[in-house]
Design a protein around this motif. Structure first.
Motif, PDB file in Angstrom:
ATOM      1  N   ARG A 175       0.819  -1.192   0.000  1.00 47.70           N
ATOM      2  CA  ARG A 175       0.000   0.000   0.000  1.00 47.70           C
ATOM      3  C   ARG A 175       0.859   1.249   0.000  1.00 47.70           C
ATOM      4  O   ARG A 175       1.823   1.339   0.735  1.00 47.70           O
ATOM      5  N   THR A 178      -7.522   0.228   1.671  1.00 55.39           N
ATOM      6  CA  THR A 178      -7.490  -0.929   0.776  1.00 55.39           C
ATOM      7  C   THR A 178      -8.349  -0.720  -0.466  1.00 55.39           C
ATOM      8  O   THR A 178      -8.410  -1.590  -1.323  1.00 55.39           O
ATOM      9  N   ARG A 218      -9.644  -0.050  -3.923  1.00 52.10           N
ATOM     10  CA  ARG A 218      -9.110  -0.072  -5.276  1.00 52.10           C
ATOM     11  C   ARG A 218     -10.308   0.105  -6.191  1.00 52.10           C
ATOM     12  O   ARG A 218     -10.967  -0.871  -6.567  1.00 52.10           O
ATOM     13  N   PHE A 247     -10.376  -4.286  -7.056  1.00 51.89           N
ATOM     14  CA  PHE A 247     -10.665  -3.256  -8.051  1.00 51.89           C
ATOM     15  C   PHE A 247     -12.097  -3.389  -8.525  1.00 51.89           C
ATOM     16  O   PHE A 247     -12.546  -4.459  -8.897  1.00 51.89           O
TER      17      PHE A 247
END
Length: 192
Positions: free
Chosen positions: A2, A123, A125, A186
């Protein structure tokens, strides 16, 4: 790995060194307001040049109007630093006043939930996309925004020129705050 950094500062002035180092910090934060795809090349006095991965910097800092003007030079405000700041102003009413801080009964649980929420943000995405209705609303808003007169006060001009970008960022923040779960993979997140 990250590359998202959250800075939380109770008093902004404590984080900005005086003189040249403070100016350099403000320039660094201004220059890295948008996450770059290019690695940063910076140097340290004791360890020489370093390559930093692309960063997403988030800085939450508190201050008063008077201390803000002491911590951040006028040139930085006019130069665009403050145009990249979402200012939240508050005013105490003075009533009621309590000798001791009164915390709600669920304070620890709320603090735990907030910490978990920030961890989920690190976190995230996602690609934010506008719904058809949001596109229509935005186009209508933008047309009315374009007809507004440019401020004559130079202190307001930089922020005025970034209003469009701030509207998008605010929409993303509001969308995230309304989501029950933050995806750790994602995905597309639709802005309504």
């Amino acid at each position: 790995h990250r590359n998202i950094v959250y800075l939380v500062t109770e008093e902004l002035g404590m984080s900005i060194p005086s003189k040249e180092l403070g100016k350099e910090l403000i320039k660094f934060m201004t220059g890295h307001y948008i996450r770059s795809t290019v690695p940063l090349r910076e140097g340290t006095r004791t360890h020489g040049p370093k390559v930093l991965p692309p960063l997403c910097l988030n800085w939450l800092a508190g201050t008063t109007d008077e201390w803000l003007l002491q911590a951040v030079e006028k040139a930085a405000i006019l130069g665009g630093f403050f145009a990249r700041v979402l200012g939240v102003r508050g005013r105490r009413s003075g009533n009621p006043r309590h000798a001791n801080i009164l915390y709600p009964a669920d304070r620890q649980e709320v603090a735990r939930q907030l910490k978990l929420r920030v961890e989920m943000y690190t976190t995230l995405r996602a690609q934010f996309i506008k719904s058809y209705e949001a596109i229509l609303w935005y186009n209508q808003w933008y047309e009315s925004y374009e007809t507004r007169p440019t401020p004559t006060d130079p202190l307001l001009e930089a922020a005025f020129n970034r209003t469009d970008e701030m509207v998008h960022r605010l929409a993303m923040i509001l969308k995230l705050s309304s989501m029950d779960d933050i995806p750790g993979y994602f995905t597309d997140v639709q802005i309504e």
